[in-house]
Design a protein around this motif. Structure first.
Motif, PDB file in Angstrom:
ATOM      1  N   LYS A 304       0.756  -1.261   0.085  1.00  0.00           N
ATOM      2  CA  LYS A 304      -0.165  -0.187   0.088  1.00  0.00           C
ATOM      3  C   LYS A 304       0.878   1.228   0.013  1.00  0.00           C
ATOM      4  N   TYR A 305       2.048   1.310   0.675  1.00  0.00           N
ATOM      5  CA  TYR A 305       2.856   2.353   0.977  1.00  0.00           C
ATOM      6  C   TYR A 305       3.723   2.579  -0.248  1.00  0.00           C
ATOM      7  N   MET A 306       4.167   1.534  -1.028  1.00  0.00           N
ATOM      8  CA  MET A 306       4.789   1.396  -2.094  1.00  0.00           C
ATOM      9  C   MET A 306       4.055   2.144  -3.338  1.00  0.00           C
ATOM     10  N   ALA A 307       2.647   1.934  -3.317  1.00  0.00           N
ATOM     11  CA  ALA A 307       1.725   2.509  -4.113  1.00  0.00           C
ATOM     12  C   ALA A 307       1.639   4.019  -4.039  1.00  0.00           C
ATOM     13  N   LYS A 308       1.602   4.430  -2.661  1.00  0.00           N
ATOM     14  CA  LYS A 308       1.312   5.852  -2.437  1.00  0.00           C
ATOM     15  C   LYS A 308       2.605   6.642  -2.790  1.00  0.00           C
ATOM     16  N   ALA A 309       3.899   5.872  -2.793  1.00  0.00           N
ATOM     17  CA  ALA A 309       5.283   6.439  -2.824  1.00  0.00           C
ATOM     18  C   ALA A 309       5.214   6.894  -4.295  1.00  0.00           C
ATOM     19  N   LYS A 310       4.672   5.994  -5.236  1.00  0.00           N
ATOM     20  CA  LYS A 310       4.640   5.997  -6.750  1.00  0.00           C
ATOM     21  C   LYS A 310       3.488   7.165  -7.200  1.00  0.00           C
ATOM     22  N   ASP A 311       2.586   7.583  -6.121  1.00  0.00           N
ATOM     23  CA  ASP A 311       1.230   8.109  -6.852  1.00  0.00           C
ATOM     24  C   ASP A 311       1.834   9.607  -6.929  1.00  0.00           C
ATOM     25  N   LYS A 312       1.843  10.291  -8.203  1.00  0.00           N
ATOM     26  CA  LYS A 312       2.444  11.614  -8.063  1.00  0.00           C
ATOM     27  C   LYS A 312       1.218  12.651  -7.396  1.00  0.00           C
ATOM     28  N   ASN A 313       0.168  12.028  -7.179  1.00  0.00           N
ATOM     29  CA  ASN A 313      -1.004  12.902  -6.561  1.00  0.00           C
ATOM     30  C   ASN A 313      -0.676  12.737  -4.967  1.00  0.00           C
ATOM     31  N   ASP A 314       0.124  11.910  -4.578  1.00  0.00           N
ATOM     32  CA  ASP A 314      -0.135  11.628  -3.107  1.00  0.00           C
ATOM     33  C   ASP A 314       1.447  12.191  -2.639  1.00  0.00           C
ATOM     34  N   PRO A 315       1.193  13.140  -1.735  1.00  0.00           N
ATOM     35  CA  PRO A 315       2.672  13.543  -1.314  1.00  0.00           C
ATOM     36  C   PRO A 315       3.706  12.599  -0.645  1.00  0.00           C
ATOM     37  N   PHE A 316       3.207  11.404  -0.186  1.00  0.00           N
ATOM     38  CA  PHE A 316       4.025  10.656   0.326  1.00  0.00           C
ATOM     39  C   PHE A 316       5.325  10.247  -0.394  1.00  0.00           C
ATOM     40  N   ARG A 317       6.500   9.967   0.284  1.00  0.00           N
ATOM     41  CA  ARG A 317       7.600   9.497  -0.383  1.00  0.00           C
ATOM     42  C   ARG A 317       8.273   8.344   0.337  1.00  0.00           C
ATOM     43  N   LEU A 318       8.841   7.600  -0.019  1.00  0.00           N
ATOM     44  CA  LEU A 318       9.453   6.433   0.469  1.00  0.00           C
ATOM     45  C   LEU A 318      10.625   7.167   1.349  1.00  0.00           C
ATOM     46  N   MET A 319      10.711   7.425   2.536  1.00  0.00           N
ATOM     47  CA  MET A 319      11.680   8.127   3.269  1.00  0.00           C
ATOM     48  C   MET A 319      12.860   7.126   3.485  1.00  0.00           C
ATOM     49  N   GLY A 320      14.223   7.648   3.248  1.00  0.00           N
ATOM     50  CA  GLY A 320      15.216   6.825   3.406  1.00  0.00           C
ATOM     51  C   GLY A 320      15.475   6.191   2.008  1.00  0.00           C
ATOM     52  N   PHE A 321      15.015   6.644   0.907  1.00  0.00           N
ATOM     53  CA  PHE A 321      15.262   6.143  -0.383  1.00  0.00           C
ATOM     54  C   PHE A 321      15.537   7.283  -1.199  1.00  0.00           C
ATOM     55  N   GLY A 322      16.646   6.918  -2.084  1.00  0.00           N
ATOM     56  CA  GLY A 322      16.803   8.234  -2.959  1.00  0.00           C
ATOM     57  C   GLY A 322      18.121   9.066  -2.700  1.00  0.00           C
ATOM     58  N   HIS A 323      18.680   9.572  -3.524  1.00  0.00           N
ATOM     59  CA  HIS A 323      19.737  10.458  -3.089  1.00  0.00           C
ATOM     60  C   HIS A 323      20.160  11.294  -4.147  1.00  0.00           C
ATOM     61  N   ARG A 324      20.784  12.602  -4.130  1.00  0.00           N
ATOM     62  CA  ARG A 324      21.055  13.288  -5.045  1.00  0.00           C
ATOM     63  C   ARG A 324      22.158  12.962  -5.747  1.00  0.00           C
ATOM     64  N   VAL A 325      23.176  12.217  -4.930  1.00  0.00           N
ATOM     65  CA  VAL A 325      24.334  11.802  -5.985  1.00  0.00           C
ATOM     66  C   VAL A 325      24.424  10.490  -6.235  1.00  0.00           C
ATOM     67  N   TYR A 326      24.099   9.434  -5.137  1.00  0.00           N
ATOM     68  CA  TYR A 326      24.009   8.042  -5.466  1.00  0.00           C
ATOM     69  C   TYR A 326      23.017   7.615  -6.256  1.00  0.00           C
ATOM     70  N   LYS A 327      23.681   7.061  -7.545  1.00  0.00           N
ATOM     71  CA  LYS A 327      22.619   6.606  -8.327  1.00  0.00           C
ATOM     72  C   LYS A 327      22.978   4.928  -8.511  1.00  0.00           C
ATOM     73  N   ASN A 328      23.487   4.555  -7.338  1.00  0.00           N
ATOM     74  CA  ASN A 328      23.857   3.073  -7.146  1.00  0.00           C
ATOM     75  C   ASN A 328      23.608   3.044  -5.716  1.00  0.00           C
ATOM     76  N   PHE A 329      23.859   2.106  -5.088  1.00  0.00           N
ATOM     77  CA  PHE A 329      23.698   1.582  -3.512  1.00  0.00           C
ATOM     78  C   PHE A 329      24.510   2.745  -2.692  1.00  0.00           C
ATOM     79  N   ASP A 330      24.025   3.255  -1.827  1.00  0.00           N
ATOM     80  CA  ASP A 330      24.856   4.186  -0.940  1.00  0.00           C
ATOM     81  C   ASP A 330      25.459   3.317  -0.114  1.00  0.00           C
ATOM     82  N   PRO A 331      26.994   3.462  -0.166  1.00  0.00           N
ATOM     83  CA  PRO A 331      27.707   2.554   0.545  1.00  0.00           C
ATOM     84  C   PRO A 331      27.716   2.471   2.087  1.00  0.00           C
ATOM     85  N   ARG A 332      27.158   3.759   2.429  1.00  0.00           N
ATOM     86  CA  ARG A 332      26.913   3.876   4.133  1.00  0.00           C
ATOM     87  C   ARG A 332      25.653   2.866   4.462  1.00  0.00           C
ATOM     88  N   ALA A 333      24.739   2.975   3.592  1.00  0.00           N
ATOM     89  CA  ALA A 333      23.604   2.184   4.017  1.00  0.00           C
ATOM     90  C   ALA A 333      23.783   0.794   4.018  1.00  0.00           C
TER      91      ALA A 333
END
Ligand code: ACO
Length: 444
Positions: A304-333
């Protein structure tokens, strides 16, 4: 044929810009890891007023820096050339702080002296307690920490007087300020925490290591001896190292730009703490935990929350996901995920939100929306789970991040001043009204 940056520089050392009929040339700058920049310092002058625009600085370098290298495509992070994996595994946080600030790993004697000097400078003026007392108990600890850090300028006036920095001339006062920041801010952190819990304030114990002392100041119960827990000490040491620097992120750029007006170190760091607070930056660790808790309370339906994160009309984002510079796994994660398992295991804690985190990660890593946008877990996805296992309240998570980021902020502030960088002052393209005649209130 794919050209590496190195190939480009071997073939050409200038970039050409064509605007209408006119062509302009700009030099290229190469970093030690072969990163290439177009030096557009002269752009506005030679083009009679043209500037570049890049909201969020997605492709704009603000400085040259010798502190941290990161390659977001390959998932590489190194402090002064040393890999984050090795440092997190083998180093001590204070060693890493020294490395980031001064450029080299300390000898045993240098490290000992550094620690002694920090301890000597860890007394916080009693009047700061009065300021702390004035905050309501409900105040967010990041706001309290930022204010108290700023207040330290009033009690350490020399901190604001490092003008015309020349390393040899100002070495002593610069060093004094560095050890004061590293000595006093952990005390403020522990006070902020204890105030939140209504506990009496604690001072440090000079016989303890830097990280252990932080834990003692935070967790010592009234009328009981502090009993160190090696699992928690090791985990915090690792977390602080992983957070210690991340080149030109939002808070570090803030520290550099505030410091570029020659504001003092405490004032600049206070602004860095405010920048870190937001949920798109350091505040994400709190946001992740709150999100995981909300999903658990809602029955644990991650889909349900994955769907919310993908819905552009829903402000919900999957927190802790995505990064401005890492386009591969964040090595710290990667490191934090393993550490989270170890800590929970060693402490015998069975936290249901770890399962929710794992299942969200699994779904996201095989979901086209996340894969196409190269959205991977970042440093904050698992860190909150460790902080929670340590008994740290959610609102303190970002404060712990700030504590770890101190060496990075200090290192960048010093680098910026020692390189005599000019005041940071971006340009803009004005999109407001053109000239209008003022009408007095009776005519409107
Ligand atoms: N959940 C859902 N979608 C996301 C997420 C996310 N967490 N992150 C990015 N996206 C989507 C965006 O909607 C956008 O989609 P679109 O191309 O269809 O419009 C695309 O991915 C690119 O995202 P941007 O926001 O443009 O990327 P940006 O580089 O500006 O932002 C950021 C990076 C702020 C980290 C973003 O990924 C985010 O908000 N993540 C969640 C907050 C977070 O975890 N922050 C901590 C970062 S680590 C740190 O600072 C310590």
């Amino acid at each position: 044929v794919f050209l590496t940056n190195k190939n480009i520089l071997n073939m050409i050392d200038k970039a050409k810009l064509q605007i209408g009929e006119n062509s302009y040339e700009f030099p290229l700058i190469e970093g030690t890891e072969n990163e290439i920049a177009i030096d557009i310092k002269t752009l506005r002058g030679v083009t009679d007023g043209v500037i570049t625009i890049d909201a969020g600085y997605k492709n704009t370098g603000a400085c040259q820096s010798a502190i941290t290298f990161l390659d977001g495509e390959k998932g590489i992070l190194r402090y002064r050339g040393y890999s984050i994996e090795e440092l997190a595994e083998k180093a001590d946080f204070l060693e890493v702080a020294y490395l980031l600030i001064f450029g080299e790993l300390p000898s045993k004697e240098e490290l000992q002296k550094f620690h002694e000097d920090i301890k000597e400078n860890s007394i916080v003026d009693d009047d700061v307690r009065k300021i702390l007392d004035a905050f309501p108990k409900s105040a967010h600890p990041m706001g309290v920490l930022s204010s108290l850090t700023s207040a330290l300028t009033a009690f350490n006036p020399s901190n604001d007087k490092i003008n015309n920095i020349d390393y040899e001339r100002t070495k002593k006062s610069l060093y004094d300020n560095i050890v004061k920041v590293l000595g006093k801010i952990p005390v403020l952190v522990s006070w902020t925490y204890r105030k939140k819990l209504g506990l009496p304030l604690e001072y440090g114990d000079n016989s303890l290591g830097y990280v252990e002392n932080i834990l003692k100041m935070m967790f010592k119960k009234p009328n009981e001896d502090y009993v160190p827990n090696q699992v928690i000490i090791t985990a915090l040491n690792k977390l602080l190292i992983l957070h210690a620097d991340h080149e030109q992120n939002c808070s570090t750029s803030t520290v550099r730009i505030v410091g570029s007006s020659h504001a003092g170190l405490f004032a600049s760091i206070s602004s860095g703490i405010s920048a870190l607070w937001g949920p798109l930056h350091g505040g994400a660790n709190q946001a992740v935990l709150e999100m995981l808790e909300a999903i658990r309370e809602d029955g644990g339906d991650t889909k349900k929350y994955m769907a919310k994160a993908k819905d552009k009309n829903d402000p919900f984002r999957l927190m802790g996901f995505g990064h401005r510079v890492y386009k591969n796994f964040d090595p710290r994660a990667k490191i934090i995920k393993v550490a989270a398992y170890e800590v929970l295991n060693d402490l015998g804690i069975d936290d249901p939100i770890l399962e929710i985190a794992k299942s969200l990660e699994k779904e996201a890593l095989s979901d086209a929306y996340f894969v196409d946008r190269k959205l991977y877990p970042n440093v904050d996805f698992y860190s909150g789970i460790i902080y929670r296992a340590m008994g740290i309240p959610v609102e303190m998570f970002t404060v712990m991040f700030a504590l770890g980021r101190l060496p990075g902020w200090i290192g960048h502030w010093c680098e910026m001043r020692l390189r005599k960088e000019p005041i940071g002052r971006p340009r803009q393209i004005y999109t407001g009204e053109t000239y209008r005649v003022f009408k007095s209130i009776s005519q409107r």
